[in-house]
Design a protein around this motif. Structure first.
Motif, short mmCIF file in Angstrom:
data_model
loop_
_atom_site.label_atom_id
_atom_site.label_comp_id
_atom_site.label_asym_id
_atom_site.label_seq_id
_atom_site.Cartn_x
_atom_site.Cartn_y
_atom_site.Cartn_z
N CYS A 1 34.04 41.27 56.60
CA CYS A 1 33.39 42.37 57.32
C CYS A 1 31.90 42.12 57.49
CB CYS A 1 33.61 43.66 56.54
SG CYS A 1 32.82 45.09 57.29
N HIS A 2 31.38 42.48 58.66
CA HIS A 2 29.95 42.29 58.92
C HIS A 2 29.11 43.42 58.36
CE1 HIS A 2 30.71 38.91 61.50
NE2 HIS A 2 31.49 39.61 62.29
N MET A 3 29.74 44.53 58.04
CA MET A 3 29.01 45.68 57.50
C MET A 3 28.99 45.58 55.97
SD MET A 3 28.12 47.34 60.25
CE MET A 3 27.65 49.00 59.77
N ASP A 4 28.24 46.46 55.34
CA ASP A 4 28.07 46.37 53.89
C ASP A 4 29.10 47.21 53.14
OD1 ASP A 4 25.01 46.42 55.20
OD2 ASP A 4 25.42 44.79 53.77
N VAL A 5 30.36 47.03 53.48
CA VAL A 5 31.41 47.84 52.86
C VAL A 5 31.70 47.34 51.45
CG1 VAL A 5 32.48 48.41 55.06
CG2 VAL A 5 33.28 46.40 53.81
N ARG A 6 32.16 48.26 50.61
CA ARG A 6 32.70 47.88 49.31
C ARG A 6 34.21 47.78 49.40
NH1 ARG A 6 28.88 48.13 45.24
NH2 ARG A 6 26.97 49.14 45.93
N HIS A 7 34.75 48.61 50.28
CA HIS A 7 36.17 48.51 50.59
C HIS A 7 36.39 49.07 51.99
CE1 HIS A 7 36.76 52.85 49.85
NE2 HIS A 7 35.92 52.66 48.86
N VAL A 8 37.48 48.69 52.57
CA VAL A 8 37.78 49.10 53.95
C VAL A 8 37.83 50.63 54.04
CG1 VAL A 8 39.59 49.11 55.72
CG2 VAL A 8 39.00 46.99 54.54
N GLY A 9 37.11 51.16 55.03
CA GLY A 9 37.16 52.60 55.26
C GLY A 9 36.16 53.40 54.47
N ASP A 10 35.25 52.75 53.73
CA ASP A 10 34.25 53.53 52.99
C ASP A 10 33.15 54.01 53.94
OD1 ASP A 10 32.40 50.84 51.29
OD2 ASP A 10 32.52 51.43 53.39
N HIS A 11 32.06 54.58 53.39
CA HIS A 11 31.06 55.21 54.25
C HIS A 11 30.29 54.21 55.11
CE1 HIS A 11 28.96 54.15 50.54
NE2 HIS A 11 27.89 54.03 51.28
N GLU A 12 30.37 52.91 54.80
CA GLU A 12 29.70 51.89 55.61
C GLU A 12 30.58 51.34 56.72
OE1 GLU A 12 26.54 51.09 55.48
OE2 GLU A 12 26.24 52.54 53.87
N CYS A 13 31.87 51.64 56.63
CA CYS A 13 32.83 51.06 57.57
C CYS A 13 32.70 51.72 58.95
CB CYS A 13 34.24 51.25 57.03
SG CYS A 13 35.55 50.63 58.11
N ILE A 14 32.57 50.90 59.98
CA ILE A 14 32.46 51.45 61.33
C ILE A 14 33.78 51.36 62.09
CG2 ILE A 14 29.98 51.07 61.53
CD1 ILE A 14 30.61 48.56 63.22
N HIS A 15 34.85 51.04 61.36
CA HIS A 15 36.20 51.04 61.92
C HIS A 15 36.32 50.14 63.14
CE1 HIS A 15 37.22 54.26 59.15
NE2 HIS A 15 36.18 54.94 59.58
N CYS A 16 35.58 49.02 63.14
CA CYS A 16 35.67 48.10 64.27
C CYS A 16 36.96 47.31 64.24
CB CYS A 16 34.48 47.16 64.28
SG CYS A 16 34.41 46.06 62.87
N ALA A 17 37.64 47.32 63.08
CA ALA A 17 38.94 46.65 62.90
C ALA A 17 38.82 45.12 62.89
CB ALA A 17 39.94 47.10 63.96
N ALA A 18 37.62 44.59 62.67
CA ALA A 18 37.48 43.13 62.57
C ALA A 18 38.19 42.61 61.31
CB ALA A 18 36.00 42.76 62.53
N CYS A 19 38.29 43.47 60.30
CA CYS A 19 38.92 43.06 59.03
C CYS A 19 40.41 42.78 59.21
CB CYS A 19 38.71 44.13 57.97
SG CYS A 19 39.16 45.79 58.50
#
Lengths: 509, 142
Positions: free
Chosen positions: A250-268
């Motif tokens: 992921c390019h964002m600073d997520v700790r896990h998929v869908g957390d508050h940093e996740c922008i749901h771009c679905a790249a993961c």
């Protein structure tokens, strides 16, 4: 060093982002005229960060709106914008950032510029908390404190930081030759914000979505709803083996998929070898992982797998889904075409823009409002019950100020006009005219101010605005000399020194 | 040095130089304009002519940057190191319990109620007012 040639064909997400950016700014005529859209759709907030001062913007910016609403919370509770933010948050969460936000698109395009890139690390992860601080201080505390304490609306983030306002609004308006007069109002604030915009743009080139990750208060707000939002990436726990590839990829600073940093771009989804991640709206799958989608009949026949949305999907259902996709795109294009037609040709607000506040070349200018001209005579009923008649002011210096209660620099400069009036009473006439667009009763606003200058309210059809070449930008000051000739007509704030100089020039002293 | 690495270095430097030139240009206009304004309060700090003059030296570099960008994109040149995160603590995937559907429904209803309340108490009008009559300083024009 990467040298494999990726496809230049835009992805579905990119197409949706472009579509959304165009829909957010469908008033393309504004870029030609240099005027912002003033129609009824500006009652509604758009989901993404798109400054309402952009000539193309057809809706209000939710971030600017919440700041202004907080600044006005002494007068009324900001239910409307809170409701809108809650609606967007619960339905889409940060999917807005990943799929709809025009500024998000711009950041991703800047990141495409081939340079060295700054990798995601624990430092970027720590820095991602900065946006919450900016939300609390600039987007909430400053508007609340200044609004409640001084009754002056100051949207802290918009005024001091927001690059969208500088790019879309300031640069968007200034780049139009019709708005040459706006250059006169630029000073330290514009210089500072311009540099901030450049720095953020540079950061986005080197670091993926820098503004989104580290600074955007709107993303911070939407991130709070990521756990409850209807649309977003979801992990199938029965398939997930906890390898963490999704977080690494992921390019964002997520700790896990869908957390508050996740922008749901679905790249993961591409990173997950278990094909455990999909993009869902409630229970319905919007986008499923590729290669886990195997047509049952293909597998039985030993053929290469084709892609489905469900492992048990039949071929006819696949064809139906594809057809549905084509219909969906067709409808979306129809909506876009209608929006472009409406916001540029059919909307009564757009048709009324002709002849309102557009600075025409001298040969075609309506007589009177330019320097050297003579204003068309007008009469206005003042808030104190007296009548102002321009023709009666001949022999005196006249200052006309256009203002509004919801315009901070307008409110801040009114005392200067009052001081000028008191200093030259008898030799000067001052008239402060409130915009026809009223949010707070001007009379109630002025009741405890103790100012001596007369105040009036422009008519519903913007009669005075048209006479003085007023537009959608505030404040504006017009000065007439003793003969009634216009010697100054500029948008932007004035200082006491400027007013003294203008009085000296107008009075012939 | 291989050519792809060279392009990345050149493009990186070009971006930094462009931004620095634009920032210095803006600061220069502001500094000179303030000096003029000290003598004549009615003179303006910025003007279209000053902005155009400050942009002139930047345009060739901008054109070069655009050309290199297009070249790099077509050739697929990119910094692949950036696609790997470093020093990150990968937490075990949280088995989060999704909030009940009732909560989401309740929040949606609350949102609609707040919007309706806002229409009635005049806060919708605030949104419209600020969006159609823009305060110039609020968007950085000041």
């Amino acid at each position: 060093m990467g040298s494999g040639r990726p496809s230049l064909r835009p992805s579905t997400r990119r197409l949706i982002q472009l579509y959304s950016a165009l829909l957010h700014n469908a008033h393309l005529k504004g870029f030609i005229d240099g005027e912002i859209y003033q129609g009824r759709t500006k009652y509604a907030c758009v989901p993404g960060l798109n400054c309402y001062s952009c000539p193309g913007a057809v809706g209000a910016c939710p971030l600017g709106s919440i700041q202004n609403a907080l600044a006005s919370s002494g007068h009324r509770a900001p239910w409307y914008v809170m409701g809108i933010l809650l609606l967007f948050g619960v339905t889409l969460g940060r999917s807005i950032c990943g799929w709809l936000c025009p500024l998000g698109l711009l950041q991703e395009l800047l990141h495409k510029i081939p340079t060295y890139k700054i990798r995601k690390s624990r430092w970027t992860r720590a820095l991602s908390w900065l946006k919450y601080g900016i939300l609390i201080l600039f987007a909430a505390a400053i508007p609340l404190w200044v609004g409640l304490r001084y009754d002056i609306p100051v949207p802290g983030f918009c005024k001091y930081i927001c690059p969208a306002g500088t790019l879309e609004g300031a640069v968007g308006l200034l780049s139009n030759p019709n708005n040459t007069g706006l250059y006169g109002m630029l000073g330290s604030l514009f210089t500072g914000k311009f540099i901030i915009m450049l720095v953020i743009g540079l950061a986005c080139v080197f670091c993926y979505r820098s503004f989104c990750r580290f600074l955007c208060p709107l993303g911070a707000i939407y991130g709070l709803f990521n756990r409850v939002c209807l649309v977003g990436v979801r992990v199938d726990e029965s398939r997930c083996n906890g390898c963490g590839s999704c977080v690494r990829g992921c390019h964002m600073d997520v700790r896990h998929v869908g957390d508050h940093e996740c922008i749901h771009c679905a790249a993961c989804m591409d990173s997950c070898a278990q094909k455990a991640i999909s993009l869902k709206a409630g229970g319905a799958v919007i986008k499923a992982p590729a290669a886990a989608l195997i047509l049952v009949s293909d597998r039985k026949a030993g053929k290469n797998p084709r892609f489905l949305l469900d492992i048990s999907m039949s071929e006819s259902e696949l064809a139906r889904r594809k057809k549905g996709g084509r219909i969906g795109w067709g409808l979306a294009l129809a909506v876009l075409c209608f929006a472009l037609l409406w916001f540029n040709f059919l909307d009564p607000a757009v048709r009324a823009e002709k002849g309102r506040g557009v600075e025409l070349p001298i040969s075609g200018a309506p007589a009177g409002y330019e320097v050297g001209g003579e204003l068309e005579d007008f009469t206005l009923l003042c808030l104190d019950g007296t009548t102002f008649h321009l023709a009666d002011t001949r022999g005196k210096v006249v200052f006309i100020n256009l203002w509004a209660t919801y315009c901070a620099p307008c409110v801040q400069e009114l005392p200067y006009f009052d001081a000028l009036y008191r200093a030259h009473e008898g030799e000067i006439t001052v008239l402060a005219v409130h915009s026809s667009v009223v949010t707070d009763d001007p009379a109630a606003f002025l009741a405890d101010k103790g100012w001596s200058i007369p105040f009036a309210l422009d008519a519903k059809d913007d009669e005075l605005w048209k006479i003085v070449n007023g537009s959608s930008t505030l404040p504006q000051t017009i000065v007439l000399d003793r003969n009634g000739t216009v010697i100054y007509n500029q948008k932007g704030s004035v200082t006491p020194e400027m007013l003294d100089a203008l009085y000296a020039q107008a009075s012939g002293d | 040095m291989n050519k792809k690495k060279l392009l990345l270095i050149v493009q990186s430097l070009l971006c930094v130089i462009l931004v620095v030139m634009l920032a210095v240009g803006a600061l220069g206009i502001y500094r000179d304009g303030r000096a003029l304004q000290a003598a004549d309060p009615l003179s303006t700090i910025f003007s279209r002519e000053k902005a155009a003059a400050a942009l002139k030296p930047v345009l060739p570099l901008l054109a070069l940057g655009l050309a290199l960008t297009v070249f790099g994109l077509v050739r697929g040149i990119r910094d692949e190191r950036a696609e790997k995160a470093e020093g990150l603590k990968i937490e075990p995937v949280k088995r989060e319990k999704r909030p009940p559907r009732l909560l989401r429904t309740a929040l949606l209803v609350l949102a609609l109620v707040l919007i309706a309340a806002g229409v009635f108490n005049g806060s919708a009008r605030d949104v419209f007012g600020k969006a159609v009559k823009i305060c110039t300083e609020c968007v950085g024009l000041g």
